[in-house]
Design a protein around this motif. Sequence first.
Motif, PDB file in Angstrom:
ATOM      1  N   THR A  80      12.480 -47.127 -79.738  1.00  0.00           N
ATOM      2  CA  THR A  80      10.567 -46.040 -80.054  1.00  0.00           C
ATOM      3  C   THR A  80      10.147 -44.823 -80.604  1.00  0.00           C
ATOM      4  OG1 THR A  80       9.330 -44.982 -77.464  1.00  0.00           O
ATOM      5  CG2 THR A  80      11.636 -45.080 -78.113  1.00  0.00           C
ATOM      6  N   THR A  81       9.001 -45.249 -80.762  1.00  0.00           N
ATOM      7  CA  THR A  81       9.074 -43.354 -82.372  1.00  0.00           C
ATOM      8  C   THR A  81       7.312 -42.587 -81.140  1.00  0.00           C
ATOM      9  OG1 THR A  81       7.133 -44.699 -82.481  1.00  0.00           O
ATOM     10  CG2 THR A  81       9.082 -44.408 -84.474  1.00  0.00           C
ATOM     11  N   LEU A 118      -2.647 -41.045 -88.483  1.00  0.00           N
ATOM     12  CA  LEU A 118      -0.600 -41.154 -88.820  1.00  0.00           C
ATOM     13  C   LEU A 118      -0.772 -41.038 -87.608  1.00  0.00           C
ATOM     14  CD1 LEU A 118      -0.560 -37.771 -91.650  1.00  0.00           C
ATOM     15  CD2 LEU A 118      -0.469 -40.883 -92.327  1.00  0.00           C
ATOM     16  N   LEU A 119      -1.257 -40.516 -86.001  1.00  0.00           N
ATOM     17  CA  LEU A 119      -0.794 -40.416 -85.108  1.00  0.00           C
ATOM     18  C   LEU A 119      -0.959 -41.047 -84.511  1.00  0.00           C
ATOM     19  CD1 LEU A 119      -1.638 -36.571 -84.697  1.00  0.00           C
ATOM     20  CD2 LEU A 119       0.851 -37.861 -84.975  1.00  0.00           C
ATOM     21  N   SER A 122       3.143 -44.174 -93.528  1.00  0.00           N
ATOM     22  CA  SER A 122       3.129 -43.778 -94.508  1.00  0.00           C
ATOM     23  C   SER A 122       3.472 -42.688 -95.193  1.00  0.00           C
ATOM     24  CB  SER A 122       1.926 -42.776 -94.099  1.00  0.00           C
ATOM     25  OG  SER A 122       0.865 -43.372 -93.857  1.00  0.00           O
ATOM     26  N   ASN A 123       3.868 -42.280 -96.576  1.00  0.00           N
ATOM     27  CA  ASN A 123       5.291 -41.994 -97.134  1.00  0.00           C
ATOM     28  C   ASN A 123       4.630 -39.843 -97.112  1.00  0.00           C
ATOM     29  OD1 ASN A 123       7.958 -41.648 -98.502  1.00  0.00           O
ATOM     30  ND2 ASN A 123       6.930 -41.849-100.602  1.00  0.00           N
ATOM     31  N   ASN A 174       2.219 -41.306 -81.100  1.00  0.00           N
ATOM     32  CA  ASN A 174       3.372 -42.480 -81.949  1.00  0.00           C
ATOM     33  C   ASN A 174       3.470 -41.831 -83.396  1.00  0.00           C
ATOM     34  OD1 ASN A 174       4.383 -44.838 -83.278  1.00  0.00           O
ATOM     35  ND2 ASN A 174       3.333 -46.391 -83.457  1.00  0.00           N
ATOM     36  N   PHE A 175       4.675 -41.191 -83.225  1.00  0.00           N
ATOM     37  CA  PHE A 175       5.425 -40.560 -84.825  1.00  0.00           C
ATOM     38  C   PHE A 175       6.063 -41.692 -85.531  1.00  0.00           C
ATOM     39  CE2 PHE A 175       4.748 -36.974 -81.472  1.00  0.00           C
ATOM     40  CZ  PHE A 175       4.113 -35.718 -82.526  1.00  0.00           C
ATOM     41  N   THR A 176       5.779 -42.592 -85.478  1.00  0.00           N
ATOM     42  CA  THR A 176       6.305 -43.684 -86.256  1.00  0.00           C
ATOM     43  C   THR A 176       6.373 -43.631 -88.135  1.00  0.00           C
ATOM     44  OG1 THR A 176       6.593 -46.032 -87.283  1.00  0.00           O
ATOM     45  CG2 THR A 176       3.997 -45.493 -86.490  1.00  0.00           C
ATOM     46  N   ASN A 177       5.655 -43.008 -88.623  1.00  0.00           N
ATOM     47  CA  ASN A 177       4.936 -42.388 -89.671  1.00  0.00           C
ATOM     48  C   ASN A 177       5.593 -40.751 -89.755  1.00  0.00           C
ATOM     49  OD1 ASN A 177       3.285 -44.173 -90.464  1.00  0.00           O
ATOM     50  ND2 ASN A 177       1.394 -42.740 -89.666  1.00  0.00           N
ATOM     51  N   PHE A 178       6.039 -40.201 -88.809  1.00  0.00           N
ATOM     52  CA  PHE A 178       7.156 -39.179 -88.936  1.00  0.00           C
ATOM     53  C   PHE A 178       8.783 -38.955 -88.619  1.00  0.00           C
ATOM     54  CE2 PHE A 178       2.142 -38.556 -88.526  1.00  0.00           C
ATOM     55  CZ  PHE A 178       2.316 -37.360 -88.887  1.00  0.00           C
ATOM     56  N   THR A 179       8.968 -40.390 -89.132  1.00  0.00           N
ATOM     57  CA  THR A 179      10.583 -40.084 -88.883  1.00  0.00           C
ATOM     58  C   THR A 179      11.066 -40.712 -90.336  1.00  0.00           C
ATOM     59  OG1 THR A 179      12.556 -41.259 -87.519  1.00  0.00           O
ATOM     60  CG2 THR A 179      10.890 -42.518 -87.331  1.00  0.00           C
TER      61      THR A 179
END
Length: 286
Positions: free
Chosen positions: A145-146, A215-216, A225-226, A134-139
């Motif tokens: 969907t992340t 984070l993942l 996360s920023n 889940n890459f929601t913290n990386f966009t």
Amino acid sequence: MKRTALKIGYIGTNFHGFQRQPDLRTVEEELIYHLRKLDYIDDLKKSRFRIAGRTDAGVHSLGNVISFQSEKEVQVNEINNSLPNDIKILAKAPVRYAFKPRYAQMRQYRYLLFDDLDIDKLNECADLFKGTHNFTNFTKRFQKTTTRTIDEIRITKVDLDDYHKREFPNLHDTISPIFVDIYGESFLWNMVRKMMRVFVDVARGKMELGEVERLLNPAEGEPRSNIKVMDAEYLILMDIQYDGIRFEYDQYACERFKRDLISSLNDYQKRYAIRESMIKCLNELM
């Protein structure tokens, strides 16, 4: 009316990204202007003009893809003769009418790191990113969907070869770059550049691997996360591949783009020499 896919190379430095924007120079705008000028396309809807990816301002490419249909047989070098030096068509392929370049089988991005980083730590970090996460913290933006899958990450420390040492002697004292090649079907906006920030923090000892795992795999309802993005100018979209489609590279077009890249390197060398001489002068004055 034939439908054709083109593979595009460009130096992103002087573009405000790929996607068209009012009153700004973009890769897409340049392509559309010259394709219209040469009578390959007229109405974008009628020609079914489509793109594979919208790279950010400063990002470079050797493999972004566009497609369109035209009654005129596509001549790669006719288009390249019209295009500016920092953008060129490198390859073409006939495609079916329903082809949509955004639905790729594989994309390859390369990020170049120039710091003296711990390769072992970079590889340990890369191992965590491989697979589905889940890459929601990386966009940068919220999306439906992340979840994305990273098929492979290859990390290579590159030595400056004899050619560069011979042709560009001022590059002797530069740190050899580290290539981080990332392979996957699709990527979120800013995903690679945010990943690289985490890679660098891990390699410098500023972040532990356990924090990367969190984070993942964020907990439900946890605020995003920023993560600050790394610079766009060190990112290259290397290639995009499709199942059952084989691009034919034009040797003359590739050599021509290579000459343009070498010419820009010569310009950078001159700028380097000017700054180097000023630094030496200041050292003597002090």
